[in-house]
Write a protein that holds these residues in place. Structure first.
Motif, mmCIF file in Angstrom:
data_model
loop_
_atom_site.group_PDB
_atom_site.id
_atom_site.type_symbol
_atom_site.label_atom_id
_atom_site.label_comp_id
_atom_site.label_asym_id
_atom_site.label_seq_id
_atom_site.Cartn_x
_atom_site.Cartn_y
_atom_site.Cartn_z
ATOM 1 N N SER A 17 3.798 8.157 5.216
ATOM 2 C CA SER A 17 3.956 7.731 6.613
ATOM 3 C C SER A 17 2.742 8.082 7.445
ATOM 4 C CB SER A 17 5.204 8.376 7.212
ATOM 5 O OG SER A 17 5.094 9.790 7.189
ATOM 6 N N ILE A 18 2.020 9.144 7.051
ATOM 7 C CA ILE A 18 0.881 9.567 7.859
ATOM 8 C C ILE A 18 -0.301 8.625 7.688
ATOM 9 C CG2 ILE A 18 -0.300 11.066 6.198
ATOM 10 C CD1 ILE A 18 -0.621 13.091 8.442
ATOM 11 N N THR A 19 -0.309 7.799 6.632
ATOM 12 C CA THR A 19 -1.394 6.848 6.423
ATOM 13 C C THR A 19 -1.012 5.434 6.825
ATOM 14 O OG1 THR A 19 -0.706 6.523 4.124
ATOM 15 C CG2 THR A 19 -2.368 8.202 4.543
ATOM 16 N N GLN A 20 0.214 5.241 7.297
ATOM 17 C CA GLN A 20 0.622 3.935 7.779
ATOM 18 C C GLN A 20 0.185 3.768 9.229
ATOM 19 O OE1 GLN A 20 4.832 3.657 7.200
ATOM 20 N NE2 GLN A 20 4.697 3.654 4.968
ATOM 21 N N PRO A 21 -0.181 2.570 9.625
ATOM 22 C CA PRO A 21 -0.606 2.344 11.013
ATOM 23 C C PRO A 21 0.518 2.667 11.999
ATOM 24 C CG PRO A 21 -0.245 0.261 9.878
ATOM 25 C CD PRO A 21 -0.181 1.329 8.831
ATOM 26 N N LEU A 22 0.151 3.264 13.133
ATOM 27 C CA LEU A 22 1.146 3.624 14.129
ATOM 28 C C LEU A 22 1.645 2.410 14.900
ATOM 29 C CD1 LEU A 22 -0.606 6.341 13.674
ATOM 30 C CD2 LEU A 22 0.429 7.063 15.813
ATOM 31 N N TYR A 23 0.853 1.338 14.905
ATOM 32 C CA TYR A 23 1.240 0.124 15.612
ATOM 33 C C TYR A 23 0.523 -1.053 14.947
ATOM 34 C CZ TYR A 23 -3.235 1.083 17.907
ATOM 35 O OH TYR A 23 -4.563 1.375 18.165
ATOM 36 N N PRO A 24 1.045 -2.266 15.100
ATOM 37 C CA PRO A 24 0.410 -3.432 14.493
ATOM 38 C C PRO A 24 -1.029 -3.614 14.981
ATOM 39 C CG PRO A 24 2.618 -3.979 15.240
ATOM 40 C CD PRO A 24 2.319 -2.606 15.762
ATOM 41 N N MET A 25 -1.883 -4.098 14.123
ATOM 42 C CA MET A 25 -3.294 -4.360 14.430
ATOM 43 C C MET A 25 -4.081 -3.077 14.705
ATOM 44 S SD MET A 25 -3.185 -7.561 14.028
ATOM 45 C CE MET A 25 -4.852 -7.970 14.502
ATOM 46 N N MET A 26 -3.608 -1.947 14.183
ATOM 47 C CA MET A 26 -4.328 -0.684 14.353
ATOM 48 C C MET A 26 -5.614 -0.722 13.526
ATOM 49 S SD MET A 26 -2.935 3.173 13.661
ATOM 50 C CE MET A 26 -3.849 4.601 14.233
ATOM 51 N N LEU A 27 -6.758 -0.389 14.136
ATOM 52 C CA LEU A 27 -8.050 -0.488 13.478
ATOM 53 C C LEU A 27 -8.612 0.857 13.031
ATOM 54 C CD1 LEU A 27 -9.756 -3.132 15.794
ATOM 55 C CD2 LEU A 27 -8.567 -3.504 13.628
ATOM 56 N N GLU A 28 -8.113 1.954 13.612
ATOM 57 C CA GLU A 28 -8.647 3.273 13.273
ATOM 58 C C GLU A 28 -7.868 3.893 12.121
ATOM 59 O OE1 GLU A 28 -7.784 6.412 16.133
ATOM 60 O OE2 GLU A 28 -6.480 5.005 17.182
ATOM 61 N N ASP A 29 -8.391 4.977 11.588
ATOM 62 C CA ASP A 29 -7.728 5.697 10.505
ATOM 63 C C ASP A 29 -6.491 6.402 11.057
ATOM 64 O OD1 ASP A 29 -6.934 7.382 8.480
ATOM 65 O OD2 ASP A 29 -8.971 7.928 7.895
ATOM 66 N N PRO A 30 -5.284 6.084 10.552
ATOM 67 C CA PRO A 30 -4.057 6.713 11.070
ATOM 68 C C PRO A 30 -4.065 8.235 10.957
ATOM 69 C CG PRO A 30 -3.508 4.802 9.742
ATOM 70 C CD PRO A 30 -4.981 5.048 9.552
ATOM 71 N N GLN A 31 -4.697 8.778 9.909
ATOM 72 C CA GLN A 31 -4.715 10.224 9.749
ATOM 73 C C GLN A 31 -5.467 10.894 10.891
ATOM 74 O OE1 GLN A 31 -5.568 11.820 5.866
ATOM 75 N NE2 GLN A 31 -4.946 9.941 4.826
ATOM 76 N N LEU A 32 -6.548 10.279 11.343
ATOM 77 C CA LEU A 32 -7.305 10.838 12.467
ATOM 78 C C LEU A 32 -6.479 10.789 13.750
ATOM 79 C CD1 LEU A 32 -10.850 9.347 11.791
ATOM 80 C CD2 LEU A 32 -10.082 11.689 11.406
ATOM 81 N N ARG A 33 -5.774 9.678 13.947
ATOM 82 C CA ARG A 33 -4.946 9.576 15.164
ATOM 83 C C ARG A 33 -3.791 10.558 15.119
ATOM 84 N NH1 ARG A 33 -5.356 8.405 20.345
ATOM 85 N NH2 ARG A 33 -7.155 7.242 19.547
ATOM 86 N N TRP A 34 -3.178 10.747 13.945
ATOM 87 C CA TRP A 34 -2.106 11.725 13.827
ATOM 88 C C TRP A 34 -2.624 13.136 14.092
ATOM 89 C CZ3 TRP A 34 2.713 11.143 14.507
ATOM 90 C CH2 TRP A 34 3.401 10.019 14.051
ATOM 91 N N GLY A 35 -3.832 13.433 13.626
ATOM 92 C CA GLY A 35 -4.423 14.737 13.911
ATOM 93 C C GLY A 35 -4.652 14.936 15.398
#
Length: 246
Positions: A17-35
């Motif tokens: 789940s931590i590597t899945q996009p937080l929203y559609p059309m997400m362009l950044e790395d989800p792990q960085l945004r979760w951090g």
């Protein structure tokens, strides 16, 4: 806004789940945004803990309450404490990307606001404070989970910004009117309920911005926004419960 770390489709092959996009059309790395998100909530948690400690000291130490109630100097200090967070926000806005000044100013901002909150709680019954705190926690957690769920499914809450700003202006003007022309208990309850709804909207709006729009070096400003949403919701609910309890 340009993202420094584009999201790659291959990052979600593991299904975590931590590597899945937080929203559609997400362009950044989800792990960085979760951090980044974890960092914001860690800062907000420390702010809330500091607020509880400072407010508890103000409530528990009777000489502090006596000083503010019975002396002119106490009244002057109280007025200064009310405006101190607003004053500190000016340099905080300028230095919010500069370490360590951003943390120092954030600590001062939180401590002064916590002292003002403590003074408000000092003249409020424990029952009202507990009810307000519990409801604030439940509402904040519920709205946060809802926003993450809705954003994952493509919902965007950026449209709330202009409406919430206009509602906030009405709320501020109405608050000043009540200072000069005090109204009855019903009006206070209505004011508190409307304020509660507005800050519920701000929790959704700021959480949406936290997920999508804040850049990685805006962690201080994002934490301030969420912290103010929580504190203002708590104070608004306390107005409602206090009016109902009187």
């Amino acid at each position: 806004m340009m993202w420094d770390h584009p999201y790659r489709k291959g990052d979600v092959e593991g299904g975590s789940s931590i590597t899945q996009p937080l929203y559609p059309m997400m362009l950044e790395d989800p792990q960085l945004r979760w951090g980044f998100i974890r960092k914001i909530y860690s800062i907000v948690s420390i702010q809330l803990l500091l607020t509880i400690v400072v407010a508890s000291i103000v409530v528990a130490v009777d000489p502090i309450k006596v000083f503010f109630v019975t002396t002119k100097a106490g009244l002057i200090v109280y007025i200064l404490l009310i405006f101190a967070p607003l004053i500190v926000m000016c340099p905080l806005y300028y230095y919010h990307k500069r370490h360590p000044w951003n943390y120092i100013l954030l600590a001062i901002f939180t401590a002064t606001l916590a002292f003002a909150v403590g003074l408000t709680c000092a003249f409020t019954s424990g029952k009202v404070i507990l009810e307000s705190a519990i409801l604030t926690a439940v509402v904040f957690l519920s709205l946060t989970l809802y926003t993450f769920w809705a954003v994952r499914r493509g919902q965007d809450f950026n449209f709330l910004g202009p409406f919430l700003f206009g509602a906030m202006m009405v709320l501020i003007v109405f608050g000043f009117i009540q200072i000069f022309f005090p109204m009855g208990k019903i009006s206070v309850m209505i004011y508190g309920l409307v304020a509660s709804l507005i800050f519920c909207g701000y929790i959704i709006y700021d959480t949406d911005n936290l997920i999508k729009r804040y850049s990685y070096d805006e962690y201080i400003w994002a934490a301030v926004a969420l912290y103010l949403d929580i504190i203002n919701l708590f104070l608004a609910l306390m107005n409602v419960f206090r009016a109902a309890d009187s």
